[in-house]
Design a protein around this motif. Structure first.
Motif, PDB file in Angstrom:
ATOM      1  N   ASP A 195      41.367  24.571  -6.856  1.00  0.00           N
ATOM      2  CA  ASP A 195      42.422  24.040  -7.722  1.00  0.00           C
ATOM      3  C   ASP A 195      43.202  22.948  -7.003  1.00  0.00           C
ATOM      4  OD1 ASP A 195      44.122  24.002 -10.073  1.00  0.00           O
ATOM      5  OD2 ASP A 195      45.611  25.078  -8.886  1.00  0.00           O
ATOM      6  N   GLU A 197      42.079  20.910  -4.680  1.00  0.00           N
ATOM      7  CA  GLU A 197      41.234  19.717  -4.668  1.00  0.00           C
ATOM      8  C   GLU A 197      41.154  19.077  -6.044  1.00  0.00           C
ATOM      9  OE1 GLU A 197      39.214  18.135  -1.976  1.00  0.00           O
ATOM     10  OE2 GLU A 197      41.056  19.013  -1.169  1.00  0.00           O
ATOM     11  N   ARG A 198      41.036  19.887  -7.082  1.00  0.00           N
ATOM     12  CA  ARG A 198      40.946  19.355  -8.445  1.00  0.00           C
ATOM     13  C   ARG A 198      42.185  18.548  -8.792  1.00  0.00           C
ATOM     14  NH1 ARG A 198      43.127  20.431 -13.066  1.00  0.00           N
ATOM     15  NH2 ARG A 198      44.201  22.315 -12.297  1.00  0.00           N
ATOM     16  N   ARG A 199      43.342  19.068  -8.435  1.00  0.00           N
ATOM     17  CA  ARG A 199      44.582  18.362  -8.762  1.00  0.00           C
ATOM     18  C   ARG A 199      44.700  17.049  -7.993  1.00  0.00           C
ATOM     19  NH1 ARG A 199      49.532  22.520  -9.947  1.00  0.00           N
ATOM     20  NH2 ARG A 199      48.339  24.235 -10.824  1.00  0.00           N
ATOM     21  N   GLU A 201      42.203  15.227  -6.806  1.00  0.00           N
ATOM     22  CA  GLU A 201      41.221  14.285  -7.333  1.00  0.00           C
ATOM     23  C   GLU A 201      41.649  13.742  -8.690  1.00  0.00           C
ATOM     24  OE1 GLU A 201      38.694  12.989  -5.698  1.00  0.00           O
ATOM     25  OE2 GLU A 201      39.413  14.163  -3.991  1.00  0.00           O
TER      26      GLU A 201
END
Length: 364
Positions: A195, A197-199, A201
């Protein structure tokens, strides 16, 4: 032993007027050629009137303090050799009529083009504490667990009450200036490393920030080192106060790791309360209430006592309890660096303030 490292930023100022002085290239070169600092330990910053030092990886607070004193001596001597001084303050107390030039790197010039006024007014200096974590997943869990303590750390470190020659009324005006960037302040709660990393990116991919380094959360994973980086702190007047804060941050990380392994419940404050508590800490320092990690207001002394109780086992394990607790007691007695700046200005005017900001830097 969990390792720790510290980065400190200082202003370069005229010794008489206190105005920011764009001489970082000469000062960095002089410091790097001396015997007290390696070139990699002294770095440029966004504006040419700022300079940064970085300690090596340290296992003890004695090492942290020794390296900070060594590096402060190195850059202070280099600055004096080039007709200026270093000032250990979170914000420039006085400004000149013209903006300070940007350090001419591609990244900094891009930032200047994207946010000219913000860059012009970025005459602020922080202290960053890096603490080693075993893996990124543990690091994100630590971020979630220390998040509620960031306003308390900010309140303890406030060292930027003055701006454009006037008292802002804030203990940490640096926090307010930094808060104008798109991504800043306390981090959100993350649902694990994926999560996180997703945010990041999504922020970069959307074009809202230019790169991952512009996620200016007050605590984040470092992209360069296997560490948590706590960034909410103003640079400190005295090296031993910086050591105190480094010891507290390391103990918070160690406590968070222990709690995570034990499956202890996570105290998650509402984001609006954490944000408001952060603003309140920047405004008042230790002179009013603080919010505890659960979002409950208490006197600042009570919250610091709660913090010390929370991290006492970790401080004891590291052999830091006596030193850190003694420095916290001194902080409660003497007030924050912002309080000391105000007293110096009231008692000695601008010369008294400059004496505090520049005279205290190399030797304390």
């Amino acid at each position: 032993m969990i390792t720790v490292g510290v980065e400190e930023e200082y202003l370069l100022v005229d010794p008489v007027t206190g105005l920011p002085t764009p001489r970082v290239e000469d000062v960095s070169r002089t410091a790097g050629l001396g015997s007290l600092a390696d070139r990699g330990e002294v770095q440029d910053e966004l504006l040419q009137a700022q300079i940064e030092v970085a300690t090596p990886v340290c296992s003890s607070l004695d090492e942290v303090g020794g390296h900070l004193l060594r590096l402060r001596h190195a850059v202070a001597s280099a600055a004096e050799s080039n007709g200026c001084r270093i000032a250990a303050t979170g914000a420039a107390p006085v400004h000149g009529p013209r903006p300070v030039p940007v350090t001419p790197t591609q990244r900094y010039l891009r930032m200047e083009g994207a946010a000219r006024r913000l860059v012009d007014e970025h005459l602020i200096c922080g202290m960053h504490v890096h603490v080693a974590v075993p893996d990124p997943g543990t690091g994100v869990a630590v971020l979630n667990r220390i998040r509620g303590w960031l306003p308390t750390l900010l309140a303890m470190s406030g060292n930027s009450p003055l701006w454009e020659g006037r008292d802002t009324g804030f203990a940490s005006w640096r926090t307010i200036v930094f808060g104008r960037w798109p991504v800043s302040g306390p981090p959100p709660v993350f649902d694990g490393f994926a999560d996180y990393e997703r945010r990041l990116e999504a922020l970069v991919g959307s074009g809202m920030i230019a790169d991952r380094h512009q996620a200016y959360w007050q605590a984040r994973l470092s992209d360069r080192y296997p560490t948590i980086e706590v960034r909410c702190l103003d640079v400190q007047l005295r090296a031993d106060d910086a050591v105190m804060l480094a010891g507290i941050v390391r103990a918070l990380v160690a406590t968070a790791i222990t709690e995570e392994k034990a499956g202890a419940p996570l105290a998650v404050g509402d984001p609006e309360l954490v944000q408001a508590g952060n603003w309140h800490a920047a405004r008042y320092g230790l002179n009013r209430t603080l919010l505890d990690p659960y979002g409950h207001p208490h006197s600042s002394g009570d919250v610091l006592c709660e913090l010390l109780r929370h991290i006492t086992p970790a401080l004891d394990d590291a052999g830091d309890l006596r030193e850190v607790s003694g420095l916290i007691h001194r902080l409660l007695q003497e007030g924050t660096p912002a309080d000391r700046q105000r007293r110096a200005l009231a008692e000695g005017g601008l010369p008294g303030l400059l004496s505090l900001l520049t005279g205290a830097t190399p030797t304390n």
